[in-house]
Scaffold this motif. Sequence first.
Motif, mmCIF file in Angstrom:
data_model
loop_
_atom_site.group_PDB
_atom_site.id
_atom_site.type_symbol
_atom_site.label_atom_id
_atom_site.label_comp_id
_atom_site.label_asym_id
_atom_site.label_seq_id
_atom_site.Cartn_x
_atom_site.Cartn_y
_atom_site.Cartn_z
ATOM 1 N N LEU A 22 31.981 125.615 101.693
ATOM 2 C CA LEU A 22 31.348 124.576 100.952
ATOM 3 C C LEU A 22 31.973 123.467 101.350
ATOM 4 O O LEU A 22 31.666 122.240 101.368
ATOM 5 C CB LEU A 22 31.341 124.733 99.382
ATOM 6 N N LEU A 48 19.270 132.146 99.415
ATOM 7 C CA LEU A 48 20.670 132.033 99.898
ATOM 8 C C LEU A 48 21.456 131.161 99.339
ATOM 9 O O LEU A 48 20.881 130.067 99.338
ATOM 10 C CB LEU A 48 20.677 132.109 101.727
ATOM 11 N N VAL A 49 22.486 131.706 98.589
ATOM 12 C CA VAL A 49 23.407 130.710 97.803
ATOM 13 C C VAL A 49 24.691 130.673 98.420
ATOM 14 O O VAL A 49 25.339 132.027 98.549
ATOM 15 C CB VAL A 49 23.331 130.924 96.422
ATOM 16 N N VAL A 50 25.454 129.453 98.504
ATOM 17 C CA VAL A 50 26.802 129.476 98.915
ATOM 18 C C VAL A 50 27.626 129.095 97.713
ATOM 19 O O VAL A 50 27.148 127.884 97.133
ATOM 20 C CB VAL A 50 27.109 128.476 100.134
ATOM 21 N N PRO A 52 31.262 128.794 95.296
ATOM 22 C CA PRO A 52 32.835 128.749 95.250
ATOM 23 C C PRO A 52 33.379 129.968 94.832
ATOM 24 O O PRO A 52 32.684 130.858 94.234
ATOM 25 C CB PRO A 52 33.234 127.386 94.578
#
Lengths: 241, 241
Positions: A22, A48-50, A52
């Motif tokens: 990120l 699709l999730v980026v 933290p």
Amino acid sequence: MRTAKTSAMATVAALIIGNEILSGKFDDENGPFLIRRLRELGVDLKRLVVLPDEAPAIIEEVRSCTDRYTYVITTGGVGPTHDDVTLPAIAEAFGRGLERHAELGRRLAEKLGTRFNEAAWRMAELPAGAALWWEESMYWPVVVVENVLIFPGVPMLMSRSFDAVSSRIAGSPLSARRFTTLKSEPEVADALTEASQRWSTVLIGSYPRYEAKPHTVIITMESRDLDALNECEAWLAPRCG
Amino acid sequence: MRTAKTSAMATVAALIIGNEILSGKFDDENGPFLIRRLRELGVDLKRLVVLPDEAPAIIEEVRSCTDRYTYVITTGGVGPTHDDVTLPAIAEAFGRGLERHAELGRRLAEKLGTRFNEAAWRMAELPAGAALWWEESMYWPVVVVENVLIFPGVPMLMSRSFDAVSSRIAGSPLSARRFTTLKSEPEVADALTEASQRWSTVLIGSYPRYEAKPHTVIITMESRDLDALNECEAWLAPRCG
């Protein structure tokens, strides 16, 4: 013969966990790798999730995804340092505790030798009841909790582990067609809408390209139903010409 | 002098909307672009989600993100074809209808000339009350609904629009340090934990690299507090040497 679009088709949500992605410190290699490999396997990546390295965000996402997709694939956050929170977060998402996994601890001890210490043990503290997928060629096992497949974040370890277990993830490959038109999107919109209604098993997309003149639009068609794909293309292409 | 990590720091969730990214038909260019630019601006990207062209998924994500982040940036799904569902989905997320935006319609008509038709009007049907950010250099405006900034998906249009409005997104750039150690992660884990507790305004990461021998670990430190960053580095580096 038509094969209906089956609702039992395998779907995946991918969770790429890591501040470093990120914040732009490192390029994401695992997301593009998964997109490519899942396409080859014929498994539908639906999300699709980026995220933290923060437990609350991981817990919420895992809880939201586990009932909606066949598999939830996570990468990252499984090392021994303070920012590795994936395993405790997934344990909490399922209301489980963490347990030291004896076999994984033994393998880590073999691998690390005199460097095996309390911090290293953290890597072997897995959600209670987790299974391991561990093939010969892998440096690090896939930790499996319910339908969540937990991979390491280091791209070389991740890709090696994924390829070693990918045969366990059943898919059904898509066929694809594409052509390019000089018409604009507004001019072909009605034909695209009609085609997507006539052939509901065909996923149709349109993508304008402005890099060079004349501007073009790429029309794509994808399906697991080859007859429908051929019919759709034969109908649509002349109407966009 | 220390500057506290302020809770008023601008945060962003990015929603990359498009089947073509998830299916691997096209590489995602907008996600990596946003990661790079937001880092340069000093705005914290906290979440990046790639979603399909499906209204329910977009509605849910927008509703979940709008109260949590300073800005929600979306890319894609704003064209005139059947798979462009971003604008109606965002309208629904806020319980608003769609309205034809007269100024946008006029500009589209000028641009498209004889190709301006009913399908083209779809692009000018915006969530009621939407504002436009439209600078001279832009091919397509940013549509603003509450704190949601809606960008086109075509990478060339998206990047041009973003750069034209980025000065409106206030940030505070980070300073960064990094060094490499030959020690393994378990050996430096305790020092990293202690440093992250002593300097809570410094974000510390560790990233093992296995591509070449000897294996190394990259240690990174980032902060908006330069004094803390310098102190942290001076304390941590010798303990990882």
